[in-house]
Design a protein around this motif. Sequence first.
Motif, PDB file in Angstrom:
ATOM      1  N   GLN A  15       0.833  -1.197   0.000  1.00 40.44           N
ATOM      2  CA  GLN A  15       0.000   0.000   0.000  1.00 40.44           C
ATOM      3  C   GLN A  15       0.876   1.258   0.000  1.00 40.44           C
ATOM      4  OE1 GLN A  15      -3.243   0.250  -0.218  1.00 40.44           O
ATOM      5  NE2 GLN A  15      -3.974  -1.817   0.170  1.00 40.44           N
ATOM      6  N   GLN A  18      -0.668   4.793   0.696  1.00 34.72           N
ATOM      7  CA  GLN A  18      -1.133   5.177   2.030  1.00 34.72           C
ATOM      8  C   GLN A  18      -0.426   6.426   2.538  1.00 34.72           C
ATOM      9  OE1 GLN A  18      -0.838   2.053   4.929  1.00 34.72           O
ATOM     10  NE2 GLN A  18      -2.910   1.308   4.526  1.00 34.72           N
ATOM     11  N   THR A  21      -1.720   9.696   1.041  1.00 32.90           N
ATOM     12  CA  THR A  21      -2.995  10.090   1.631  1.00 32.90           C
ATOM     13  C   THR A  21      -2.802  10.575   3.064  1.00 32.90           C
ATOM     14  OG1 THR A  21      -4.042   8.372   0.289  1.00 32.90           O
ATOM     15  CG2 THR A  21      -5.380   9.369   2.013  1.00 32.90           C
ATOM     16  N   LEU A 109      -7.218   8.155   6.713  1.00 32.77           N
ATOM     17  CA  LEU A 109      -5.780   8.415   6.638  1.00 32.77           C
ATOM     18  C   LEU A 109      -5.483   9.914   6.652  1.00 32.77           C
ATOM     19  CD1 LEU A 109      -4.597   5.723   4.064  1.00 32.77           C
ATOM     20  CD2 LEU A 109      -3.991   5.841   6.487  1.00 32.77           C
ATOM     21  N   ASP A 171       2.534  -2.146   4.440  1.00 32.18           N
ATOM     22  CA  ASP A 171       1.852  -0.867   4.543  1.00 32.18           C
ATOM     23  C   ASP A 171       2.267  -0.186   5.833  1.00 32.18           C
ATOM     24  OD1 ASP A 171       0.580  -2.565   6.280  1.00 32.18           O
ATOM     25  OD2 ASP A 171      -1.289  -2.637   5.152  1.00 32.18           O
TER      26      ASP A 171
END
Length: 302
Positions: A15, A18, A21, A109, A171
Amino acid sequence: MKTLKDIAAQYAKKQPQQVDTLTEEAPILARIPFIEASHDLWNLYEEVTHINGAGFVDMNAPLPTVDVGTTLQKVDLAILGGEIEVPEDTATLFGGHQKYFAKMMPKILRRSGMTAEHRILYDNFRKYAIDEKNLIDAGGEGTGLTSILAIRFVEGETSGLFSPKCFQRGDILNTTAINNGALYKSTSKAHSNVLVYGLRMKAYLGIQIANRSTVATIVNIAKDTIPTPTMIDDLLANVRAQSSNTILCMHEKMRTALLRHKADSMYISAENTDLNRYITHWNGIPVITSYTFSLDEEQVIA
């Protein structure tokens, strides 16, 4: 040292988006360089207490003793995390709880990044500068005040920390389904006694500051006590600012208030067609603004 985005590109293969964001509305968090902590939940480091360096001596004279004194220090990491639940019927309307969580994750997030940045600014950098008396008083009184921070990042002294566990699953925010992804009866205030699906998110991050000359602040800034150019210059001098590793942090409206200093020194000629009053740097030091700064909300610092 690497930013969270750099680290994510290296480790968060599952991810990587992530981090984008997470820092989308937390631009200061995006600029902080991070190093890997020595342990899963804390970091051990040596803090220099004194240095005796080499010196000039006469011909055939004994040389002075050189040494570096250190003490072992420990800083704990903090947990950036939370739980999200969705009632069974709502999950069904979204086509399943996985789709619901995937839809909500960007919003979560972004808010998590803003929350983390605010805490880092106030509970770490600003608090440290105030505790160490490395501050300049703008002269405002009462409440409704704000601050400016200058931070110089130095590896091994002042930087962010991330746990070795952070990216083990690809992640930055480790996500685990509550109750193995099955329904359970919630005890939360929002969904008390309702059957829900749940998701837990967690990351271990921290801030290390081990040098008084790396963090300073201007406090007690009010609408009628905007810092002077000399105050900003002194603030940067207090952290021994360098363009390569120092940032000047403030609320966006604080940068707007400082524009008066640029306007006072502008020369407008007949050939000018663009009046640019935007400040991106102060004497070569990047100015980073964020809406996570408290504006007109701080208490006076005596």
